[in-house]
Scaffold this motif. Structure first.
Motif, PDB file in Angstrom:
ATOM      1  N   PRO A 389       7.389  -1.200  -0.713  1.00 49.90           N
ATOM      2  CA  PRO A 389       6.840  -2.420  -0.119  1.00 49.90           C
ATOM      3  C   PRO A 389       7.965  -3.371   0.284  1.00 49.90           C
ATOM      4  O   PRO A 389       8.908  -3.565  -0.472  1.00 49.90           O
ATOM      5  CB  PRO A 389       5.987  -3.017  -1.240  1.00 49.90           C
ATOM      6  CG  PRO A 389       5.627  -1.858  -2.112  1.00 49.90           C
ATOM      7  CD  PRO A 389       6.786  -0.907  -2.021  1.00 49.90           C
TER       8      PRO A 389
ATOM      9  N   HIS B 376      -5.592  -2.629   2.336  1.00 45.63           N
ATOM     10  CA  HIS B 376      -4.955  -1.998   1.179  1.00 45.63           C
ATOM     11  C   HIS B 376      -5.216  -0.504   1.207  1.00 45.63           C
ATOM     12  O   HIS B 376      -5.124   0.167   0.192  1.00 45.63           O
ATOM     13  CB  HIS B 376      -5.488  -2.579  -0.134  1.00 45.63           C
ATOM     14  CG  HIS B 376      -5.025  -3.976  -0.393  1.00 45.63           C
ATOM     15  ND1 HIS B 376      -5.617  -5.071   0.175  1.00 45.63           N
ATOM     16  CD2 HIS B 376      -4.004  -4.455  -1.143  1.00 45.63           C
ATOM     17  CE1 HIS B 376      -4.994  -6.157  -0.219  1.00 45.63           C
ATOM     18  NE2 HIS B 376      -4.008  -5.822  -1.021  1.00 45.63           N
ATOM     19  N   SER B 407       0.751  -4.977   6.022  1.00 44.17           N
ATOM     20  CA  SER B 407       1.885  -4.639   5.164  1.00 44.17           C
ATOM     21  C   SER B 407       1.470  -4.103   3.796  1.00 44.17           C
ATOM     22  O   SER B 407       2.302  -3.681   3.021  1.00 44.17           O
ATOM     23  CB  SER B 407       2.762  -5.875   4.981  1.00 44.17           C
ATOM     24  OG  SER B 407       1.972  -6.891   4.400  1.00 44.17           O
ATOM     25  N   GLN B 408       0.174  -4.133   3.479  1.00 44.98           N
ATOM     26  CA  GLN B 408      -0.257  -3.691   2.156  1.00 44.98           C
ATOM     27  C   GLN B 408      -0.729  -2.234   2.130  1.00 44.98           C
ATOM     28  O   GLN B 408      -1.111  -1.720   1.100  1.00 44.98           O
ATOM     29  CB  GLN B 408      -1.415  -4.568   1.655  1.00 44.98           C
ATOM     30  CG  GLN B 408      -1.075  -6.031   1.552  1.00 44.98           C
ATOM     31  CD  GLN B 408       0.028  -6.276   0.552  1.00 44.98           C
ATOM     32  OE1 GLN B 408      -0.013  -5.761  -0.551  1.00 44.98           O
ATOM     33  NE2 GLN B 408       1.031  -7.034   0.954  1.00 44.98           N
ATOM     34  N   CYS B 409      -0.764  -1.596   3.282  1.00 44.39           N
ATOM     35  CA  CYS B 409      -1.348  -0.259   3.321  1.00 44.39           C
ATOM     36  C   CYS B 409      -0.301   0.796   2.981  1.00 44.39           C
ATOM     37  O   CYS B 409       0.885   0.525   2.895  1.00 44.39           O
ATOM     38  CB  CYS B 409      -1.939   0.005   4.693  1.00 44.39           C
ATOM     39  SG  CYS B 409      -0.728  -0.022   6.001  1.00 44.39           S
TER      40      CYS B 409
END
Lengths: 493, 490, 250
Positions: A389, B376, B407-409
């Motif tokens: 991330p 997500h 951006s969370q996937c």
């Protein structure tokens, strides 16, 4: 030296029997083995570290076992604690199990069932002349020679090492200047569920320590030559290397593994690399051991911002060779290039694994791995690319190509992408095939004999990786090695 | 053709916008009296299910053998999906609408409430409203409630009926083929399915017959706390061909529901089976609450020379998807293909892909996988291409693309390539990236708002898969995709 | 129609536009010329609303509104059209699909009735010949596998269909052969009327063989260093850009 693994520990890991497993149909839905570490699965499997690991440990590192060498840095608390943790990890998890995803294709039983002993320091004295053919690539190289894992000064050449640099035996560093190694040693690799790394750490005694200070560029390569000389009983050598590159430093390191005898030996090497911001390491690894040798190599690099790590790996010898090259991109703008080449014949098994972790934004990584598989051999590529991330702006590519030269050879390829960020550009590709029929026909139509044409094309396939060695003399040397091996199993044209 | 298609898509999309349908319009519950057995799983439950269906002995013993085997297994943990442990004793393994006790003899006898439910889902079952050229088997919870167009199919010798009816009428066919492609020993969920499966579709296409219409099954989970375990078996005899479509949906519920189906396909010499799925089980809400666990084993065997099996799937639903529609290429010169679009958003997880097992000579396979991960969402492609030593001249081409939105996937790719034959040619390519800024700017400069622009770009990304679908399904797929992406921007 | 006042813009902290003043009235054709790196494309992209530019000073007024605060697509609805220097490929999305979505988005937001598939097709067919494109290209995915010339002509087709008020052409002439150039020139001339304005960004004079501009501006190092009539083009052709010098002189 006595290693004090407690007997009670050993009792604890006694296996109550292997877990019940489904019959493995060749097309079952189990296309993957359990991915979770075994220890987390259930109480049943938790204690099922197999007897092989236990008895191996017992035989070689266990209770009241005399080692033929002195473990350096015995008064260092941090080092003792490293060894202890590694030992506990090994006792808990043992050697990698067949069911473990990343060891799915590796036949570790060749090693775990074998009887190996730690070698005594060599009684006969080798002359420089005897290894002349191995040290002629670059006459001005800095050279450290290890015989059966022991640093051997009279074969080495470290006279001209500039004073600000440190190129020394790890044992010497641990005894005299441990503070140089302490921040890094056993902190870059993992021993948790890494059986081979754990046993190396438990009994590490010697290897190369390289420290390049900031803003220093070394013009000549550092050559680390590992000679294995197994007189009668199979031996185990465990080189342990640590390379520390301070910021903006630059050097080339060649690791070269060779057998001096025909007997089987097992080399279990671990290399840790710390690259500071802007540091550059050009790393070559060549393994050309005898056909009975077993080789496990674990290399892990940690990269700072804008650092560059290039590692070219050539696995040409040994019966079983498993090489893991990992890099952790921990600074922005770091670049990592891992290339690999394996060439196998007979029953050999080559296993090349890479793992690149993109932790920070704007890092690049690139991989090219090629395999040529002849006769009954097997080649495995497993490349894992993890984009964590926040590692935005990642640009990564991975390519694996295999050339199958025989009906009994096997190629397995598993290029993996694990992506946890969105602003990324990642691609991978894998191919398995044979020589291009059109190209063969083209060459033969120009009057080149079929065998020679095959040689040419096969060598051409290898060439792409050889060309990536950014050092002419070493590039030439590796090319000749490969050419020789190819001629050996394809037959002279 | 292509033009007509996009026109329909445009029209349908507009329609949806006008109706203002929520993101999961199939989430309603049908209020209907049901015959439901108590929760729990043991041999008695299995005997109960079997006796409710008047099954022959061979089937009951097969179920029991499967169950005994299942009890020795552990739930697989190797995939990348994560979920809390399932309590198999708390599930209900059989629930059927009461009116359907003996199975409907004709559509007139089907509970009008059920007909209304299917009509609401866009699958009208009454003859006068039927989509022309499509025969539908409607499966509601544990049983098939209606199968249309059967007479027309019978004229061609094609058998298309509920699985339980096939067991009664064609036991010899069922006994011969059941479990021959997916044995109950295959995996945990296949064993569970074999123990408790209640219904599903059965299709048999005789030698040389080209099935005159599309066959389709619409699966609907309605009852709460109930698992759905259907089993589909399609047999295409030598020289025959059939195209089969499968759709599914479930009500919006806060609890997770288990769907563990098995599909077996058998293609004999020169036969062709095309199997398409638009999977739209309830995916759970935006917080990841509820949704179907879709743990499915689908496999086809190209048993005869030159046979062809193709899987096309559009997976937009389910909280968790775990499936690998596969092809065993046993016959020489047989062909397998897998075309897939898998979308995960919110907290959906998918671990899906295929296996192409090359056993025969000159077999070829194609894999095209498009994964889209938003919010997500967690999307993994897992695929195996295996070329056995005797599979001379085997060919495979795999293309696997992942698209990231937000951006969370997560998007993972796990291909396994195992080749034991030097004449094989296996190629795998994969890419992962987000939607290109350039494409987005281009579309917006032409006047598309960001949501429409993304929807259009993503639909384009999936186009190569959609074009494998029969027309009506392609429209459905476009629509679903657009719905799935709503609210994914930003 | 468009008033650019003292526009300063940066990309990655680098000054690209250093105080541009430019006024464009309906019906006018303006050409911006200049050497590579002078800021021409930045100006074109900035007006269309591409991300990545920081405006530190100045303003852009379009039809009486502050253009810089309006989202990209709303600028398009308000009649701004950018013909891209490098038209973007969009796999799987057909040209027609994009065009129809674009046209109807614009119509919808201008309170016009959306065209149905048939009306739309009819309209496209009536215009496609004028840009020398084959109907087959309409069915293909946007710009995918198009030659350089086809891509540029596709931009022109989009322009003729969307009927914008302010057309910005970003180096549309580059990479075109003589015939294609003529077609592009003709299409632009055909679109010219008293209500529509053009801002043509180009590197070469040859575009001007078929289009007669009202004004030519020379952009150099972020400044407009010279403005003149169409005769300026010939002078530039002969003498190049160097004689104009750089800097704030203008």
């Amino acid at each position: 030296m006595i290693l004090d693994a407690k007997t009670s520990d050993l009792n604890q890991i006694h296996s109550p029997g292997s877990p019940i497993k489904a019959k493995n149909s060749s097309v079952s839905n189990k296309i993957a083995a359990p991915k979770k570490p075994l220890a987390e699965k259930s109480e049943l499997t938790k204690n099922s570290i197999n007897n092989t690991s236990q008895s191996w440990f017992h035989r070689n590192l266990g209770t009241k076992r005399e080692l033929p060498f002195r473990l350096p840095g015995q008064n260092l608390e941090w080092l003792q604690s490293c060894r202890k943790v590694a030992r506990e990890h090994f006792i808990k998890y043992g050697f990698p199990q067949k069911g473990e995803e990343s060891w799915k294709y590796t036949r570790t039983n060749l090693i775990t069932k074998g009887e190996y002993s730690f070698p005594e320091p060599l009684s006969i004295k080798l002359d420089v002349e005897e290894i002349a053919h191995l040290i002629q690539v670059d006459k001005s190289e800095f050279r450290m020679v290890f015989v059966n894992g022991y640093f051997t000064p009279h074969l080495s050449s470290l006279m001209k090492v500039p004073r600000e640099l440190t190129i020394k035996s790890l044992a010497e560093i641990l005894d005299n200047r441990p503070e140089l190694a302490e921040p890094y040693l056993a902190r870059i690799v993992k021993t948790d569920r890494q059986g081979f790394c754990a046993i190396n750490t438990t009994a590490m005694n010697d290897g190369a320590f390289i420290h390049i200070p900031a803003n220093t560029k070394l013009t000549h390569p550092i050559h680390l030559l590992y000679l294995n000389y197994s007189q009668n009983k199979p031996i185990i050598c465990q080189p342990r290397n640590l390379f520390v590159f301070d910021h903006n430093s630059e050097a080339m390191v060649v690791e070269n593994h060779v057998s001096l005898s025909e007997n089987s030996h097992f080399c279990n090497s671990v290399t840790e690399i710390d690259l500071g911001d802007g540091a550059k390491l050009n790393h070559q690894w060549v393994q050309n051991e005898n056909p009975l040798a077993l080789h496990i190599s674990t290399l892990t690099a940690k990269q700072g911002a804008d650092s560059q790590f290039t590692s070219n790996n050539f696995a040409l010898g040994a019966a079983l060779c498993r090489s893991d090259v990992d890099s952790k991109l921990e600074g922005e703008g770091a670049k990592c290039t891992i290339n690999g080449f394996y060439l196998t014949d007979n029953n050999r098994h080559m296993d090349f694994h890479t793992r690149i972790d993109h932790f920070k934004p704007h890092c690049r990584s690139q991989e090219l791995v090629k395999g040529i598989l002849a006769q009954k051999s097997r080649g495995v590529f497993n490349g894992k690319l993890v984009v964590h991330p926040g590692a935005n702006g990642t640009d990564a590519s991975q390519k694996n190509a295999n050339l199958l030269l025989s009906k009994e050879a096997e190629a397995d390829s598993k290029p993996e992408l694990e992506i946890f960020a969105d602003d990324v550009k990642c691609a991978h590709g894998a191919t398995v095939g044979q020589l291009d029929g059109d190209a063969l026909f083209y060459l033969t139509s120009r009057g080149i004999a079929k065998k020679e044409a095959e040689q040419l094309l096969t060598m051409g396939f290898a060439q792409e990786v050889i060309d990536l060695i950014d050092h002419q003399p070493w590039q030439r040397w590796v090319r000749e090695l490969i050419q020789k091996r190819l001629t050996h199993f394809l037959g002279a044209p | 053709m292509e033009l007509a298609l996009w026109e329909i898509i445009m029209k349908k999309t507009t329609l949806i916008e006008e109706l203002g349908v929520a993101d999961y319009p199939q989430g309603f519950v049908t209020d209907i009296a049901a015959d439901t057995i108590p929760p729990g799983l043991d041999e008695n439950i299995i005997r109960t299910i079997s006796s409710k269906k008047n099954e022959p002995d061979f089937l009951l013993s097969w179920r029991l053998a499967a169950f005994r085997h299942w009890q020795t297994l552990q739930e697989p943990s190797w995939s990348s999906v994560r979920y809390p442990a399932i309590d198999y004793q708390s599930l209900v393994y059989y629930s059927a609408p009461k009116s359907n006790k003996k199975g409907p003899a004709s559509l007139d006898e089907v509970d009008p409430e059920l007909l209304r439910a299917y009509e609401k889902l866009g699958v009208p079952l009454e003859e006068q409203k039927l989509l022309s050229g499509v025969a539908v088997d409607a499966v509601f919870d544990s049983v098939s409630v209606a199968t249309t167009m059967r007479d027309q199919l019978a004229q061609h010798g094609v058998i298309f009926c509920p699985f339980s009816e096939a067991v009664a009428k064609y036991p010899e066919l069922v006994e011969k083929y059941l479990g021959s492609v997916v044995p109950y020993r295959d995996n945990y969920f296949a064993a569970l399915n074999a123990s408790v499966f209640s219904d599903g579709s059965f299709c048999y296409v005789p030698k040389g017959v080209h099935c005159p219409m599309e066959l389709s099954t619409y699966f609907r989970i309605n009852a709460a706390n109930t698992g759905q375990f259907e089993r589909t078996l399609i047999i295409a005899e030598a020289g025959s061909s059939v195209s089969y479509l499968e759709g599914c949906s479930a009500p919006r519920r806060d609890e997770n529901q288990l769907h563990a189906a098995v599909v077996e396909l058998v293609a004999m010499e020169d036969a062709q089976i095309k199997y398409s799925t638009v999977q739209n089980w309830y995916p759970g809400d935006s917080q990841g609450k509820g949704g179907i666990y879709n743990f499915v084993t689908k496999r086809g065997e190209c048993r005869g020379a030159r046979s062809k099996i193709s899987w096309t799937q559009v997976e937009t639903g389910s909280a968790i998807t775990w499936k690998y529609p596969s092809v065993i290429l046993r016959g020489d010169n047989s062909t397998g293909s897998f075309h897939s679009v898998a979308v995960t958003r919110n907290f959906q997880q998918a671990d899906t892909g295929t296996k192409m097992i090359h056993l025969g000579r000159n077999t070829s396979s194609t894999i095209l996988s498009k994964g889209i991960s938003a919010g997500h969402g967690h999307n993994a492609y897992r695929g195996l291409v295996r070329v056995a030593g005797k599979a001379d001249g085997a060919r495979n081409h795999t293309q696997c693309d992942s698209l990231l939105i937000g951006s969370q996937c997560r998007a993972h790719t796990y291909p396994y390539i195992e080749v034991k034959n030097p004449t094989a040619q296996v190629e795998h390519e994969a890419t992962t990236s987000k939607i290109s800024e350039d494409q987005l700017f281009y579309c917006r400069q032409r006047g598309l708002d960001p949501e429409d622009a993304i929807s259009m770009i993503v639909n384009g990304f999936c186009q190569d898969v959609f074009q494998e679908l029969p027309m009506e399904f392609a429209v459905e797929a476009h629509k679903l995709l657009s719905l799935s992406l709503e609210g994914s921007v930003g | 129609m468009l008033n650019i006042n003292n526009l300063h813009a940066q990309v990655d902290d680098k000054d690209i536009l250093k105080g541009i003043n430019l006024n464009i009235a309906p019906g006018e054709v303006h050409v911006v010329m200049g050497p590579n790196g002078s800021g021409k494309s930045t100006l074109a992209n900035l007006l269309a609303g591409r991300d990545g530019y920081t405006v530190s000073q100045g303003e852009v007024i379009y039809k009486g509104k502050d253009l810089l605060t309006i989202p990209t697509e709303e600028r398009a609805w308000a009649g701004i059209f950018l013909a891209f220097q490098y038209p973007v490929e969009i796999p799987g999305v057909s040209n027609l699909q994009l065009l129809k979505a674009a046209l109807n988005a614009k119509r919808r937001n201008n309170n016009l009735k959306e065209l149905d598939a048939f009306e739309f097709l009819e309209m496209v067919r009536s215009k496609i010949d004028s840009v020398g494109m084959s109907e087959e290209l309409l069915q293909r995915a946007v710009n995918v596998g198009f030659s350089g010339g086809e891509k540029k002509r596709n931009e022109i087709l989009q322009m003729t269909i969307l009927e914008p008020d302010l057309v910005i052409l970003d180096e549309t002439d580059s990479g075109l052969d003589i015939d294609a150039l003529r077609i592009v020139g003709r299409s632009i001339e055909a679109m010219r009327d008293s209500q529509r304005a053009f801002l043509i960004v180009t590197h070469y004079q040859r575009m001007l063989d078929s289009i007669k501009p009202d004004y030519i501006h020379v952009l150099s190092d972020g400044y407009i260093v010279k403005t003149g009539g169409s005769e300026l083009a010939l002078e530039l052709e002969e003498r190049g850009y160097s004689w104009l010098g750089k800097g704030e002189a203008a």
